[in-house]
Design an enzyme around this catalytic site. Structure first.
Site, mmCIF file in Angstrom:
data_model
loop_
_atom_site.group_PDB
_atom_site.id
_atom_site.type_symbol
_atom_site.label_atom_id
_atom_site.label_comp_id
_atom_site.label_asym_id
_atom_site.label_seq_id
_atom_site.Cartn_x
_atom_site.Cartn_y
_atom_site.Cartn_z
ATOM 1 N N GLY A 154 -0.690 -13.816 -0.198
ATOM 2 C CA GLY A 154 -1.436 -13.209 0.697
ATOM 3 C C GLY A 154 -2.561 -12.227 -0.008
ATOM 4 N N ARG A 236 9.148 -5.491 0.545
ATOM 5 C CA ARG A 236 10.474 -4.649 1.522
ATOM 6 C C ARG A 236 11.893 -5.059 0.794
ATOM 7 N NH1 ARG A 236 6.814 -1.979 2.412
ATOM 8 N NH2 ARG A 236 5.998 -1.338 4.501
ATOM 9 N N GLU A 265 16.219 3.216 1.737
ATOM 10 C CA GLU A 265 15.385 4.176 1.039
ATOM 11 C C GLU A 265 15.553 5.535 1.729
ATOM 12 O OE1 GLU A 265 11.438 2.710 0.761
ATOM 13 O OE2 GLU A 265 12.108 0.838 -0.023
ATOM 14 N N HIS A 284 9.274 3.265 -4.422
ATOM 15 C CA HIS A 284 8.268 2.741 -3.257
ATOM 16 C C HIS A 284 7.119 3.367 -3.624
ATOM 17 C CE1 HIS A 284 8.096 0.792 0.923
ATOM 18 N NE2 HIS A 284 7.007 0.668 0.424
HETATM 19 C C1 DGY Z 1 2.988 -0.619 2.875
HETATM 20 O O1 DGY Z 1 1.644 -0.171 2.978
HETATM 21 O O2 DGY Z 1 3.461 -1.249 3.414
HETATM 22 C C2 DGY Z 1 3.447 -0.315 1.429
HETATM 23 O O3 DGY Z 1 4.505 -0.541 1.483
HETATM 24 C C3 DGY Z 1 3.132 1.312 1.145
HETATM 25 O O4 DGY Z 1 3.366 1.521 -0.284
#
Ligand code: DGY
Length: 329
Positions: A154, A236, A265, A284
Site C-alpha cells: 500500500g 500491528r 501495548e 510504536h
Molecule cells: C497508525 O496511524 O495507524 C500508526 O500505527 C500510528 O503510528
C-alpha cells in the site's frame, strides 16, 4: 455551539481549528482516558477525536447519542467498532497519506538497526566493553543485493520499497491483489506469500489488522523463512504470533527481528522478547515525528469540522454510513 471530545492532547494547530468551530474538551492525561471517562464526555458530544489506544466499542458508541463523527488520529482503525458506528450513522475517518514517509522511515531505520546490530553496538560502547577495533566485531548483514519481501504494497509499503531501491535491494511483494502499475513504477516483483517467505532476506509487514491478517505470521510462516532472514513489523502487533516469533528467534529459525508494534501495548515487562539480543524494539513510534503527528491531527480536525458543518468528511473508512445517513433524513 457543537461539542467535541478529544481523548489526548494533540497538536496545537489542530486544537485551534477545532476550538474555532466547537466547544472542545481535551483529556489532559498522558495515558488514555478510561472507558467511563470517554462515555461521560461523549454523551453530549457531536465529534470524538480518538487515538489508536482508545477502544471505541459498541457500548461507547451507544452513549454518543449526538455523535456524527469519530475521527481517528491514525491510519489504522482497528480500535473502532465500525459496524456499531455505521448502524448509528456515525462517520469514522482515519488519516491516510500524511504518515507514509515517517512510517516508512521508521521501518527502514529498524531494519537497518537489526541488520547492523545498532542497539547491541551502542550498549557495547556504553558499557565499556570496547577494547579496540577487531575484524570480527559485531558483524551484521549487507543490504546490497539482498531481497526485501514486502507484505502489503500500500502507501507505506511502497515507500519502504522506494527506500530499499536506494540501498540496492531486490524487492518482491505479496498482497491478495496484484498491482501492475506499482510493479512497473517502483520495480517490484509479485510473488505468492509462500515464495516471499522462502526467498526474502528481510520480510517487512505493511498490512492493516483484520480478521484475515490477525496472526498471519505464525509458526508455519516463520518456519518457511530463511535461517538468515529478519522480520520487520511496523503494522500491528497482532499480525505476528509473538510466542512463535520468540521460538523462531531462540531456536535459530530466523536471524533477527525488529518490532515497533506488539500484541499488547505497552509491552509487558515479563515479555520474553525483551531478553533477546537479536531483536530491536521501539515503542510504536512509526508516525512519531513532530511534522507528521501535526499533519495527522490537523487532518482529523478538518474531518471533524466538516462533519460538524453537515458536510461529508474526507477519509471515511465506513462508506456504508452514507447510505444509513441518507435513510435517516
Ligand atoms: C497508525 O496511524 O495507524 C500508526 O500505527 C500510528 O503510528
Amino acid at each position: 455551539m457543537k461539542k467535541v471530545y478529544i481523548t489526548r492532547q494533540i497538536a496545537e494547530e489542530a486544537l485551534k481549528l477545532l476550538r474555532e468551530n466547537a466547544n472542545v474538551t481535551v483529556h489532559s492525561g498522558t495515558l488514555p482516558p478510561k472507558k467511563n471517562e470517554i462515555i461521560k464526555n461523549i454523551r453530549d458530544a457531536h465529534g470524538l477525536v480518538a487515538l489508536l489506544t482508545d477502544q471505541i466499542d459498541a457500548e461507547i458508541i451507544d452513549h454518543g447519542k449526538q455523535l456524527t463523527i469519530i475521527a481517528n488520529v491514525a491510519v489504522g482503525y482497528d480500535n473502532i467498532d465500525l459496524e456499531a458506528a455505521t448502524r448509528k450513522g456515525i462517520y469514522v475517518t482515519n488519516t491516510p497519506g500524511v504518515l507514509d514517509d515517517a512510517t516508512a522511515d521508521l521501518a527502514f531505520t529498524i531494519l537497518l538497526a537489526v541488520a547492523r546490530r545498532i542497539p547491541e553496538a551502542d550498549s557495547f560502547v556504553r558499557s565499556g566493553q570496547w577494547k579496540g577495533w577487531s575484524p570480527n566485531l559485531l558483524l551484521g548483514s549487507d543490504l546490497r543485493d539482498k531481497t526485501l519481501g514486502i507484505i502489503g504494497l500500500g502507501r507505506i509499503g511502497s515507500e519502504v520499497a522506494k527506500r530499499a531501491k536506494c540501498f540496492k535491494m531486490k524487492i518482491v511483494y505479496y498482497q491478495p491483489q496484484r498491482d501492475l502499475e506499482k510493479e512497473t513504477n517502483i520495480g517490484v516483483r509479485y510473488v505468492s506469500l509462500e515464495e516471499l517467505l522462502s526467498i526474502s532476506d528481510f520480510v517487512s509487514l505493511h498490512v492493516p489488522l483484520t480478521s484475515e491478517t490477525r496472526s498471519m505470521i505464525s509458526r508455519r510462516e516463520l518456519n518457511k523463512m530463511k535461517k538468515t532472514a529478519y522480520l520487520i513489523n511496523t503494522s500491528r502487533g497482532q499480525v505476528v504470533d509473538e510466542e512463535a516469533l520468540y521460538e523462531a528467534l531462540t531456536e535459530g529459525e530466523i536471524k533477527g527481528a525488529a518490532l515497533d508494534v506488539y500484541d499488547k501495548e505497552p509491552i509487558s515487562p515479563d515479555n520474553p522478547l525483551l531478553k533477546l539480543k537479536n531483536i530491536v524494539l521501539t515503542p510504536h513510534i512509526g508516525s512519531a515525528t513532530l511534522e507528521t503527528r501535526t499533519r495527522m491531527a490537523v487532518l482529523a480536525a478538518e474531518n471533524t469540522v466538516k462533519a460538524l458543518k453537515n458536510e461529508i468528511p474526507s477519509c471515511i473508512v465506513n462508506p456504508q454510513v452514507l447510505e444509513h445517513r441518507k435513510n435517516k433524513t
